[in-house]
Scaffold this active site. Structure first.
Site, PDB file in Angstrom:
ATOM      1  N   GLU A 131     -54.487 -16.514  11.007  1.00 44.54           N
ATOM      2  CA  GLU A 131     -54.613 -16.085  12.405  1.00 44.54           C
ATOM      3  C   GLU A 131     -55.269 -14.711  12.524  1.00 44.54           C
ATOM      4  O   GLU A 131     -56.030 -14.453  13.461  1.00 44.54           O
ATOM      5  CB  GLU A 131     -53.235 -16.042  13.086  1.00 44.54           C
ATOM      6  CG  GLU A 131     -52.598 -17.412  13.300  1.00 44.54           C
ATOM      7  CD  GLU A 131     -51.748 -17.886  12.133  1.00 44.54           C
ATOM      8  OE1 GLU A 131     -51.904 -17.372  11.003  1.00 44.54           O
ATOM      9  OE2 GLU A 131     -50.922 -18.797  12.352  1.00 44.54           O
TER      10      GLU A 131
ATOM     11  N   ALA B 253     -53.229 -24.342  14.858  1.00 45.50           N
ATOM     12  CA  ALA B 253     -53.316 -24.628  16.283  1.00 45.50           C
ATOM     13  C   ALA B 253     -54.751 -25.031  16.591  1.00 45.50           C
ATOM     14  O   ALA B 253     -55.673 -24.671  15.858  1.00 45.50           O
ATOM     15  CB  ALA B 253     -52.923 -23.396  17.084  1.00 45.50           C
TER      16      ALA B 253
ATOM     17  N   GLY C 289     -50.720 -22.618  12.281  1.00 41.80           N
ATOM     18  CA  GLY C 289     -49.663 -23.477  12.801  1.00 41.80           C
ATOM     19  C   GLY C 289     -49.339 -24.644  11.871  1.00 41.80           C
ATOM     20  O   GLY C 289     -48.227 -25.164  11.892  1.00 41.80           O
TER      21      GLY C 289
ATOM     22  N   GLU D  14     -46.961 -23.212   9.467  1.00 36.63           N
ATOM     23  CA  GLU D  14     -45.707 -23.000  10.214  1.00 36.63           C
ATOM     24  C   GLU D  14     -44.979 -24.320  10.444  1.00 36.63           C
ATOM     25  O   GLU D  14     -43.753 -24.391  10.342  1.00 36.63           O
ATOM     26  CB  GLU D  14     -46.016 -22.313  11.550  1.00 36.63           C
ATOM     27  CG  GLU D  14     -46.481 -20.872  11.361  1.00 36.63           C
ATOM     28  CD  GLU D  14     -46.998 -20.234  12.643  1.00 36.63           C
ATOM     29  OE1 GLU D  14     -47.829 -20.880  13.336  1.00 36.63           O
ATOM     30  OE2 GLU D  14     -46.573 -19.115  12.965  1.00 36.63           O
TER      31      GLU D  14
HETATM   32  N1  DAK Z   1     -58.820 -26.118  15.714  1.00 38.35           N
HETATM   33  C1  DAK Z   1     -59.785 -26.948  16.187  1.00 38.35           C
HETATM   34  N2  DAK Z   1     -60.665 -27.606  15.399  1.00 38.35           N
HETATM   35  C2  DAK Z   1     -60.590 -27.410  14.069  1.00 38.35           C
HETATM   36  C3  DAK Z   1     -59.613 -26.556  13.487  1.00 38.35           C
HETATM   37  C4  DAK Z   1     -58.697 -25.890  14.371  1.00 38.35           C
HETATM   38  N3  DAK Z   1     -57.732 -25.098  13.914  1.00 38.35           N
HETATM   39  N4  DAK Z   1     -59.797 -26.557  12.148  1.00 38.35           N
HETATM   40  C5  DAK Z   1     -60.806 -27.388  11.902  1.00 38.35           C
HETATM   41  N5  DAK Z   1     -61.300 -27.908  13.052  1.00 38.35           N
HETATM   42  C6  DAK Z   1     -62.414 -28.844  13.215  1.00 38.35           C
HETATM   43  C7  DAK Z   1     -63.735 -28.141  12.936  1.00 38.35           C
HETATM   44  O1  DAK Z   1     -64.146 -27.447  14.091  1.00 38.35           O
HETATM   45  C8  DAK Z   1     -64.624 -29.298  12.590  1.00 38.35           C
HETATM   46  O2  DAK Z   1     -65.014 -29.947  13.775  1.00 38.35           O
HETATM   47  P1  DAK Z   1     -66.554 -30.387  13.997  1.00 38.35           P
HETATM   48  O3  DAK Z   1     -67.357 -29.144  13.820  1.00 38.35           O
HETATM   49  O4  DAK Z   1     -66.790 -31.404  12.897  1.00 38.35           O
HETATM   50  O5  DAK Z   1     -66.553 -30.961  15.368  1.00 38.35           O
HETATM   51  C9  DAK Z   1     -63.705 -30.247  11.848  1.00 38.35           C
HETATM   52  O6  DAK Z   1     -62.363 -29.858  12.220  1.00 38.35           O
HETATM   53  C10 DAK Z   1     -63.816 -30.128  10.348  1.00 38.35           C
HETATM   54  O7  DAK Z   1     -63.646 -28.771   9.988  1.00 38.35           O
HETATM   55  P2  DAK Z   1     -64.721 -27.957   9.109  1.00 38.35           P
HETATM   56  O8  DAK Z   1     -66.080 -28.511   9.257  1.00 38.35           O
HETATM   57  O9  DAK Z   1     -64.525 -26.510   9.409  1.00 38.35           O
HETATM   58  O10 DAK Z   1     -64.200 -28.290   7.634  1.00 38.35           O
HETATM   59  P3  DAK Z   1     -64.366 -27.397   6.327  1.00 38.35           P
HETATM   60  O11 DAK Z   1     -63.919 -28.258   5.220  1.00 38.35           O
HETATM   61  O12 DAK Z   1     -65.731 -26.775   6.259  1.00 38.35           O
HETATM   62  O13 DAK Z   1     -63.326 -26.177   6.513  1.00 38.35           O
HETATM   63  C11 DAK Z   1     -61.212 -25.189   7.080  1.00 38.35           C
HETATM   64  C12 DAK Z   1     -61.970 -26.444   6.564  1.00 38.35           C
HETATM   65  C13 DAK Z   1     -59.727 -25.603   7.224  1.00 38.35           C
HETATM   66  C14 DAK Z   1     -61.299 -24.051   6.059  1.00 38.35           C
HETATM   67  C15 DAK Z   1     -61.796 -24.744   8.447  1.00 38.35           C
HETATM   68  O14 DAK Z   1     -61.854 -25.878   9.278  1.00 38.35           O
HETATM   69  C16 DAK Z   1     -61.009 -23.699   9.126  1.00 38.35           C
HETATM   70  O15 DAK Z   1     -61.037 -22.514   8.756  1.00 38.35           O
HETATM   71  N6  DAK Z   1     -60.258 -24.088  10.183  1.00 38.35           N
HETATM   72  C17 DAK Z   1     -59.522 -23.179  11.037  1.00 38.35           C
HETATM   73  C18 DAK Z   1     -58.322 -22.648  10.328  1.00 38.35           C
HETATM   74  C19 DAK Z   1     -57.591 -21.637  11.190  1.00 38.35           C
HETATM   75  O16 DAK Z   1     -58.080 -20.542  11.485  1.00 38.35           O
HETATM   76  N7  DAK Z   1     -56.399 -21.989  11.590  1.00 38.35           N
HETATM   77  C20 DAK Z   1     -55.521 -21.091  12.317  1.00 38.35           C
HETATM   78  C21 DAK Z   1     -55.684 -21.327  13.788  1.00 38.35           C
HETATM   79  S1  DAK Z   1     -54.671 -20.217  14.719  1.00 38.35           S
HETATM   80  C22 DAK Z   1     -48.154 -20.541  18.878  1.00 38.35           C
HETATM   81  C23 DAK Z   1     -48.003 -21.504  17.939  1.00 38.35           C
HETATM   82  C24 DAK Z   1     -48.912 -21.619  16.890  1.00 38.35           C
HETATM   83  C25 DAK Z   1     -49.985 -20.785  16.816  1.00 38.35           C
HETATM   84  C26 DAK Z   1     -50.138 -19.809  17.777  1.00 38.35           C
HETATM   85  C27 DAK Z   1     -49.227 -19.681  18.822  1.00 38.35           C
HETATM   86  N8  DAK Z   1     -47.186 -20.399  19.936  1.00 38.35           N
HETATM   87  C28 DAK Z   1     -46.177 -21.420  20.111  1.00 38.35           C
HETATM   88  C29 DAK Z   1     -47.181 -19.259  20.793  1.00 38.35           C
HETATM   89  C30 DAK Z   1     -50.907 -20.960  15.739  1.00 38.35           C
HETATM   90  C31 DAK Z   1     -52.155 -20.403  15.661  1.00 38.35           C
HETATM   91  C32 DAK Z   1     -53.115 -20.905  14.680  1.00 38.35           C
HETATM   92  O17 DAK Z   1     -52.874 -21.805  13.906  1.00 38.35           O
END
Ligand code: DAK
Length: 258
Positions: free
Chosen positions: A132, A66, A109, A112
């Site tokens: 998450e 997400a 997400g 998912e």
């Molecule tokens: N959201 C927004 N931006 C993101 C992002 C995300 N999930 N993941 C990456 N980016 C952005 C980074 O902020 C960065 O942007 P800038 O800084 O360049 O502006 C750019 O993408 C490149 O990412 P990185 O610089 O971090 O790249 P790396 O290779 O160093 O790292 C990484 C890649 C995938 C390990 C890292 O980006 C990371 O950890 N990303 C977040 C992963 C994460 O925590 N995902 C889970 C999010 S929570 C629901 C439905 C769904 C959900 C909830 C509720 N309902 C229907 C109720 C789902 C929740 C989630 O998914």
């Protein structure tokens, strides 16, 4: 209207390829992207030319989850009234075969979303995870439900409680994906699988998908009854006659969707 975060190609070949295209955020699933995706699937649903859909991202990321920035802007009521829920429900409702071609990150997400597909194949570089928990939240688009059904409780708990991702090899071992490819070939292979499905009798394909899905929500006895009813329905199709006749006449079947 042209979507901003999605490339839509290949309709005429019977296999529509939907490419998540928000590279600046590793295809993070914001409301706009999810809306475009669910609309594309709604269109594919009613387009008889489209027999299967391939969903893919980039070499670096299928989707990194997400959109964290967007999520941070929502309070309890904002989450309760989240428009994304309706988009997810539309994605889950899709009745045609969907194949996910996954390279790089499929996190939160993103994992998912991949699990909404009927067949998941992945490049050697793929990473699947439910991180998450690291953000003080939990999966919200079926991660605690579909992951358990696909990989079993132990690995699902491990992934959801620690946030540790698994690689493609482990995902294959656990039954999350059905094949591993070289990353450059993942999409091509998914399209090939799509064409294989597109060559079958559409009503048989539809009822097969529906019946396999029932295995997750029904007892064995009820699921088997559903299967028998679906099997019976096929007896009324011209494609069944064609398929059986073609086999006996040692020729390729010409299915019409009737
Ligand atoms: N959201 C927004 N931006 C993101 C992002 C995300 N999930 N993941 C990456 N980016 C952005 C980074 O902020 C960065 O942007 P800038 O800084 O360049 O502006 C750019 O993408 C490149 O990412 P990185 O610089 O971090 O790249 P790396 O290779 O160093 O790292 C990484 C890649 C995938 C390990 C890292 O980006 C990371 O950890 N990303 C977040 C992963 C994460 O925590 N995902 C889970 C999010 S929570 C629901 C439905 C769904 C959900 C909830 C509720 N309902 C229907 C109720 C789902 C929740 C989630 O998914």
């Amino acid at each position: 209207l042209m979507p901003n975060n999605l490339l839509i190609e290949g309709r005429d070949s019977g296999v529509q390829v939907l490419t998540l295209n928000r590279p600046e955020a590793l295809n993070a699933l914001n409301t706009e992207l999810l809306g475009e995706l669910s609309e594309a699937l709604d269109n594919a649903e009613v387009d008889p030319e489209i027999r299967a859909v391939v969903l893919t991202g980039s070499q670096k990321a299928f989707a990194a989850g997400a959109d964290v920035d967007e999520m941070a802007s929502r309070d309890l009521v904002g989450i309760l009234e989240d428009p994304r829920v309706a988009h997810w429900e539309r994605i889950a409702r899709f009745t045609k075969p969907m194949i996910a071609a996954i390279n790089g990150f499929a996190l939160g997400g993103g994992c998912e979303l991949a699990m909404h597909a009927d067949i998941m194949i992945a490049g050697e570089n793929a990473r699947f995870g439910q991180p998450e928990i690291n953000l003080g939240i939990m999966p919200g688009a079926g991660g605690t439900q579909r992951l358990v059904r696909k990989v079993g409780e132990s690995l699902a708990m491990h992934m959801a409680l620690t946030g540790e991702p698994i690689d493609a090899k482990r995902a294959l071992q656990a039954g999350l994906i059905s094949e591993i490819c070289q990353p450059e070939l993942t999409l091509e292979r998914a399209i090939q699988i799509g064409h294989s499905i597109a060559s079958k009798a559409p009503i048989a394909v539809r009822l097969t998908k529906e019946s396999v899905r029932k295995a997750n929500d029904m007892s064995l006895a009820d699921g088997q009854r559903f299967e028998r009813h679906a099997f019976t329905i096929l007896a009324g199709t011209a494609d069944r006659q064609e398929g059986l006749a073609a086999f006996r006449e040692k020729r390729k079947p010409r299915f019409t969707g009737q």
